[in-house]
Design an enzyme around this catalytic site. Structure first.
Site, PDB file in Angstrom:
ATOM      1  N   ASP A 143       0.864  -1.176   0.000  1.00  0.00           N
ATOM      2  CA  ASP A 143       0.000   0.000   0.000  1.00  0.00           C
ATOM      3  C   ASP A 143       0.903   1.231   0.000  1.00  0.00           C
ATOM      4  OD1 ASP A 143      -2.273   1.637   0.353  1.00  0.00           O
ATOM      5  OD2 ASP A 143      -1.930   1.669   2.507  1.00  0.00           O
ATOM      6  N   LYS A 144       0.373   2.384  -0.357  1.00  0.00           N
ATOM      7  CA  LYS A 144       1.183   3.611  -0.353  1.00  0.00           C
ATOM      8  C   LYS A 144       0.979   4.410   0.931  1.00  0.00           C
ATOM      9  CE  LYS A 144       0.114   7.511  -2.285  1.00  0.00           C
ATOM     10  NZ  LYS A 144       0.439   8.528  -1.259  1.00  0.00           N
ATOM     11  N   GLU A 153      -3.864  19.600  -0.239  1.00  0.00           N
ATOM     12  CA  GLU A 153      -4.502  20.921  -0.222  1.00  0.00           C
ATOM     13  C   GLU A 153      -4.187  21.642   1.076  1.00  0.00           C
ATOM     14  OE1 GLU A 153      -8.713  20.773  -1.190  1.00  0.00           O
ATOM     15  OE2 GLU A 153      -8.125  21.302  -3.227  1.00  0.00           O
ATOM     16  N   ARG A 188       5.506  16.017  -5.049  1.00  0.00           N
ATOM     17  CA  ARG A 188       4.254  16.186  -5.777  1.00  0.00           C
ATOM     18  C   ARG A 188       4.222  17.623  -6.281  1.00  0.00           C
ATOM     19  NH1 ARG A 188      -1.421  15.313  -5.240  1.00  0.00           N
ATOM     20  NH2 ARG A 188      -2.257  16.241  -7.135  1.00  0.00           N
ATOM     21  N   LYS A 219      -7.398  -4.854  -5.297  1.00  0.00           N
ATOM     22  CA  LYS A 219      -6.060  -5.177  -4.794  1.00  0.00           C
ATOM     23  C   LYS A 219      -5.910  -6.686  -4.645  1.00  0.00           C
ATOM     24  CE  LYS A 219      -5.232  -0.915  -2.141  1.00  0.00           C
ATOM     25  NZ  LYS A 219      -4.803  -0.363  -0.851  1.00  0.00           N
ATOM     26  N   ASN A 244      -8.484  -1.307   4.384  1.00  0.00           N
ATOM     27  CA  ASN A 244      -8.644  -1.459   2.939  1.00  0.00           C
ATOM     28  C   ASN A 244      -7.591  -2.403   2.354  1.00  0.00           C
ATOM     29  OD1 ASN A 244      -6.696   0.566   3.576  1.00  0.00           O
ATOM     30  ND2 ASN A 244      -6.626   1.079   1.431  1.00  0.00           N
TER      31      ASN A 244
END
Length: 1154
Positions: A430-431, A542, A638, A841, A865
């Site tokens: 996972d990230k 954000e 990013r 996944k 998840n």
């Protein structure tokens, strides 16, 4: 703050895209979607009566039946545990075989006691049952925590507290702030004025992102008087899709119909944030919730070593049956000769004469099977179970795995898979929260070609640091205007909301509190009352940009009644009217806001990926920014570009009309909005760019590099946006500067202007040609460090495209697409899968797991998840995050940080595999040595099933004499020290693909066992060619013969293990020399006393008598030396190969000196 993490037993990263333009479509069209997984395609709908009230009230009401809200993850009940567990255990070939042998010993008159096979079998079955029963009890306990959790349900105007498991579909449930949703709800009412609520999955997977959800329009404020039905699709696992409609009935009026989308659906496991309370109607409950449908049931995982043991077991079973057949056949051949069947000194009884010949042959066959049964090592399973159980403590005790932050170390939930850690070929990670800390930080920005890095030192005016550009910033008045315009863009172009701290001294507000570190124009700190401010946003980047603007003196104060307020450097409050928000979407890859200043100017501010902004601004502005953007991207940041545009009154009026019309459309709403967005976002002016870093976990890049050096392929599976995930892959060095990225996403499918399916086929063929057909052949396990001359490829795929690949409209295409897709992935150095649902996944892991060669897979994640992929992979690892523990509960192993994965695989995994592989081969070898002389002895005793060894030796050989040394070896051996294993990741490849348990090494150990068995038997037989071995001329009998063979056997196999030992501890010395001493002591003791419970005292003084003969001593020593001589010569003269040859040579020299 009230938290109850345990109720949220499973979740996924919920990245909702606003569902627009569903309209009032006919049901046939609504449900004609291709959902994830072929098994989940539904064509019918369900009707839900809100509050169980009939609609309209005059009609008779028959409540529909749906499943209750109970969660069941356990495997057994009190009633079915014993039969179900025994059935599962006896499905293992070894357990079933030993059960048959035990029954044969009980029924048939055999040369050995039933206790010899029954006792070890009972021990193995009992230990395994206790272990599995305890694990299932923990699952029952976790289920009860969820099912018994109290919730509030509205019934007949009253608020009633119920247990979560008693919620029914149609119940109106009230949830308060910081509580988790007990089932999937449609939002009917919110305490917020704007009829929205905020939801976060932080308590599950560590993500602090807030998602906005909306109430159904035109619902009654008083829910007691609401008469409505909901018509929606049947449960399906796709988190991002939900279609339905709500019929609202009012007095004698036509029912109002409202469309429902994912923006109205609150999923089980998410947590309510920044909203006092909400009310919603339950639409999916229990095992039908989207979270439960994404839960992959826990199946029994078997290691590759266990499969190898079963294969070897079948070989030895064939050898056993062959031996029994040969002896049975030869017995009746021998007895067919005159005088052999019934000699004068051993006449048959009448009963023996009357026995059926074929029945007698069969019972003889079974007797031989029992006599040679010890070639199948039942005690090996006991030893393997103990080795796995005790060996797992070394992971728990490893101090390097202790994390001072959470004050915890590693955890082992399943000890059955220790050796599998040394065989991993694919890692699926996972990230967010695993590779990264999910903590976005503003790093730098570029304004008009000048680079600005924030520094804490107040010597730089306003905290700016100019490192690029020919002219000093202080001499540029125009530069300051550009700076302020850029900072205003950062403060206005977002969907962030402000939450002021209500408690004095509160350190955290929803995990997003910001300590204001912006400097005023004079370098003074802001006012204390403004010190505490929390931000809420759907994306953490954000918040990072808003915080970045604060550092430079521009503070976003919040949004009130469509008015955005900014505190500028001069501590003046600027107000802007928010006219429109042009939302972010993955195809456009940008977002914009249209605002009006107090002076009446209408401005459009836009931020987005460089590839989507550059074509929409003047090209002369691009070159000044491009260099900074590319540099930041390669550093793993990013990057977002920021642009603006002055809108004239005519332009704004045209844009406003277009947006309003598109938003009211019922058909093709998204396409119409996209057209207006693209029309407005043209002819902009580029102001600058930002660089935001999602802080990597400690040593994440080094860990990924070590895994790739070990020949392990790393795939990143995340629910995040592609840009963020791609930046992380660069930062982790999974993608390098020279890596060519092959992108298979919705955006690339849209580019061709053709049907998506055609474009998908075209891209798959193009990428396959590039990455597979045209690529030069590379040796297995060689990664880019050794193949730098070749082009490296990275593959990027998103969830929507993957769904097309796996669920194509035609089965033939689906199979073809899947094969192409898999081949491309396997030929890329790294693969990134973004925007993935939890079940996708698991589908990816399953696809690789079942591909050619059945590679060993490992999944690692920190959130619920990730549970599906953790359960699907051969080995599942959970990260002990600060928030939820769902991944940890469902994992096989849990570690505090990603960096610990390196040592877990390269050191612990490597050593576990080498140890258990040696244990398995050694057990088969020593049992072959043990039983081969027994087989050869039958040729010299008339095939009479006469045992060569005493019953005590038969029972004690595997249990006492030879078991402890191999157990100690399999726990403590380090053929290469841990530091060398960590420094040389390539050593991991040498044991890859089950290298030590292939047929080659197995054949070597089998030949060695046959050689030693022949040497023992015929060496002692050569001694007995002169039977007068004692001083008084007496001869040795058959028990002396067997005891000499047994003595040579015990000493040889134990000393063979001593030769193989590279890492000596006091425990090794104690058990090896202690076992030999115990054998000698036991033999003297057993033969030196007349035991009253024995009918036959076979070994009375046999051992002591044997040792009185010098010839016996000489033969024993000579045979041990002859047996071990080839091994000693091999160790001394073999030249080590491979990258760790110096280490091995050092070990060998050290061993020879010892």
């Amino acid at each position: 703050m009230h938290r109850h993490d345990d109720i949220s037993w499973i979740d996924a990263k919920i990245s909702y895209n606003t569902c627009e333009g569903r309209g009032l479509l006919c049901l046939h069209h609504l449900f004609k979607n291709h959902f994830l997984g072929g098994d989940e395609r539904r064509v019918d709908s369900r009707t839900i009566y809100v509050g169980h009230r009939p609609c309209p009230a005059s009609e008779p009401f028959i409540p529909p039946k749906f499943c209750d809200n109970r969660i069941v993850s356990s495997k057994y009940t009190v009633w079915n545990f014993l039969p179900k567990n025994l059935f599962e255990q006896f499905r293992r070939i070894a357990n079933f075989y030993f059960l048959i042998i035990f029954l044969v010993q009980v029924i048939v008159d055999t040369p050995t006691s039933p206790v010899t096979s029954g006792l070890p079998l009972f021990f193995v079955i009992t230990v395994t049952a206790i272990k599995q029963g305890y694990e299932d009890w923990l699952r029952h306990k976790a289920d009860n925590e969820v099912n018994k959790y109290p919730v509030t349900v509205l019934e007949d105007g009253r608020r009633i507290r119920k247990e979560s498991e008693k919620i029914k579909v149609g119940d109106v449930v009230q949830v308060e702030e910081d509580e988790t949703f007990p089932c999937d709800l449609i939002l009917l009412q919110s305490s917020r004025d704007d009829d929205t609520c905020f939801v976060t999955t932080a308590s599950l997977d560590g993500e602090s992102n807030h998602k906005t959800h909306y109430t159904v329009p035109d619902t009654e404020k008083d829910l007691e008087s609401l008469n409505a039905t909901i018509e929606c699709e049947q449960p399906q696992p796709d988190l991002y899709k939900f279609v339905g409609r709500m019929h609202i009935y009012k007095n004698n009026q036509e029912p109002a119909v409202r469309s429902l989308g994912p923006e109205n659906l609150l999923l089980k496991g998410a947590t309510l944030k920044n909203t006092q309370k909400i009310c919603g109607v339950a639409v999916y409950t229990g095992m039908e919730t989207k979270m439960a449908l994404n839960y992959q049931g826990k199946s029994q995982k078997r290691s590759v070593v266990e499969k190898s043991i079963n294969a070897f077991l079948l070989v030895y079973l064939c050898i056993l049956v062959s031996k029994a057949l040969v002896c049975t056949t030869l017995k009746y051949v021998w007895q067919s000769k005159p005088g052999q069947d019934e000699p004068w000194y051993n006449e048959k009884t009448q009963r023996e004469k009357d026995t059926n010949l074929y029945l007698k042959m069969f019972t003889d066959f079974l007797s031989f099977m029992v006599l040679f049964n010890f070639i199948i090592p039942v005690s090996m399973y006991v030893t393997v179970e103990m080795q796995k159980f005790l060996g797992s403590f070394f992971i728990t005790w490893d101090k390097d795995f202790f994390d001072p932050e959470i004050k915890e170390g590693a955890l082992v939930n399943t000890s059955d898979l220790n050796e599998e850690l040394g065989q991993v070929e694919y890692v699926f990670t996972d990230k967010t929260g695993t590779l990264t800390q999910n903590n976005m930080e503003f790093i730098e920005c570029c304004i008009d070609g000048f680079q600005y890095k924030y520094r804490d030192a107040s010597s730089e005016l306003d905290g700016f640091c100019v490192t690029d550009g020919p002219v000093s910033k202080l001499q540029q008045k125009a530069g300051r205007e550009k700076e302020e315009l850029f900072l205003r863009a950062l403060c206005l172009c977002h969907t962030v909301q402000v939450k002021e701290s209500t408690e004095q001294g509160q350190d955290q507000v929803d995990g997003l509190t910001d300590q204001l570190d912006g400097l005023g124009v004079d370098g003074e700190l802001s006012q204390p009352q403004e010190q505490q401010r929390g931000f809420i946003a759907s994306s953490p980047d954000e918040i990072a940009l808003v915080k970045g603007a604060m550092r430079y003196g521009f503070t976003f104060l919040g949004l009130e009644s469509k008015t955005m307020k900014i505190l500028n450097r001069n501590n003046d409050v600027e107000k802007y009217e928010l006219l429109h928000v042009l939302n972010f979407d993955p195809v456009r890859r940008r977002m914009s806001v249209i605002v009006r200043s107090t002076s009446g100017d209408t401005l459009l501010f836009c931020k987005g990926a460089d590839s989507s902004i550059f074509p929409r601004v003047r090209q002369e502005e691009v070159e000044r920014i491009r260099m900074h953007v590319e540099r930041n991207a390669t550093e793993g940041y990013r990057t977002l570009c920021v642009a603006y545009k002055h809108l004239s009154a005519v332009e704004y009026a045209q844009a406003d009309a277009g947006l309003r019309e598109a938003r009211l459309a019922l058909q093709d709403r998204e396409e119409k909005l996209m057209a207006v967005y693209n029309q407005v976002e043209t002819g902009m002016s580029l102001i600058g760019a930002t660089a935001v870093e999602d802080r990597l976990q400690e040593e994440a890049a080094e860990t990924m590099e070590a895994l790739q050096g070990a020949g392990i392929k790393v795939w990143v599976l995340t629910g995040d946006k592609m840009e963020t995930a791609k930046s992380t892959c660069y930062a982790c060095r999974l993608f390098q500067r020279n890596t060519e990225l092959l992108e298979l996403t919705v955006r690339t499918l849209e580019d061709g202007g053709r049907r998506r399916e055609e474009r998908l086929h075209e891209l798959l063929l193009e990428y396959h040609k590039k990455a597979v057909q045209d690529a030069p052949p590379v040796k297995a396990g060689v990664t880019r460090s050794w193949s730098s001359a070749n082009q490296d490829y990275g593959f990027i795929v998103d969830g929507a495209t993957l769904s097309m690949v796996l669920n194509s409209s035609s089965d033939s295409n689906s199979s073809r697409y899947k094969n192409l897709f898999l081949q491309i992935c396997q030929n890329c150095t790294a693969v990134l899968c973004c925007r993935m649902a939890p079940l996708q996944k698991a589908q990816i892991v399953k696809m690789v797991k079942n591909s050619k060669g059945n590679p060993i897979t490992l999944s690692i994640g920190d959130g619920a998840n990730d549970v599906s992929m953790i359960l699907e992979a051969h080995v599942g690892i959970g990260i002990k995050g600060k928030e939820g523990r769902q991944a940890v509960r469902n994992s096989d192993y849990a570690i505090p940080k990603l960096k610990h994965l390196k040592k877990l695989l390269l050191a612990h995994g490597h050593l576990y595999y080498v140890r258990i592989a040696h244990l398995v081969q050694y057990f088969f070898y020593k049992n072959l040595c043990f039983i081969l002389p027994q087989f050869l002895y039958q040729f010299f005793c008339g095939y009479s099933q006469q045992p060569l060894y005493d019953a005590a030796y038969l029972t004690m050989y595997n249990i006492c004499f030879t078991s402890m040394p191999i157990l100690a070896y399999s726990l403590l051996e380090q053929h290469i020290c841990i530091e060398v294993l960590l420094d040389n990741a390539t050593l991991y490849r040498e044991i890859a693909k089950n290298a030590m348990l292939r047929w080659g090494p197995f054949l070597y150990w089998t030949i060695l066992g046959v050689f030693h068995g022949l040497l023992f038997f015929f060496g002692v037989r050569y001694l007995f060619s002169n039977p007068a071995l004692q001083d008084n001329g007496q001869v040795f009998g058959n028990w002396s013969y067997g005891t000499i063979v047994f003595t040579v056997l015990v000493f040889t196999v134990t000393l063979k293990l001593a030769l193989d030992t590279r890492h000596w501890t006091w425990i090794n010395h104690f058990v090896i020399w202690g076992s030999l001493a115990f054998y000698v002591f036991f033999s003297f003791f057993w033969g030196g006393i007349i035991w009253p419970f024995l009918r036959q005292q076979r070994l009375y003084f046999v051992f002591a008598n044997m040792l009185s003969s010098v010839s016996a001593w000489l033969v024993i020593i000579l045979l041990i030396l002859l047996s071990l001589l080839p091994e000693i010569l091999l160790v001394v003269f073999r030249k080590p190969r491979g990258p760790h040859s110096r280490q091995v040579q050092f070990v060998m020299i050290k061993f020879v000196l010892i």
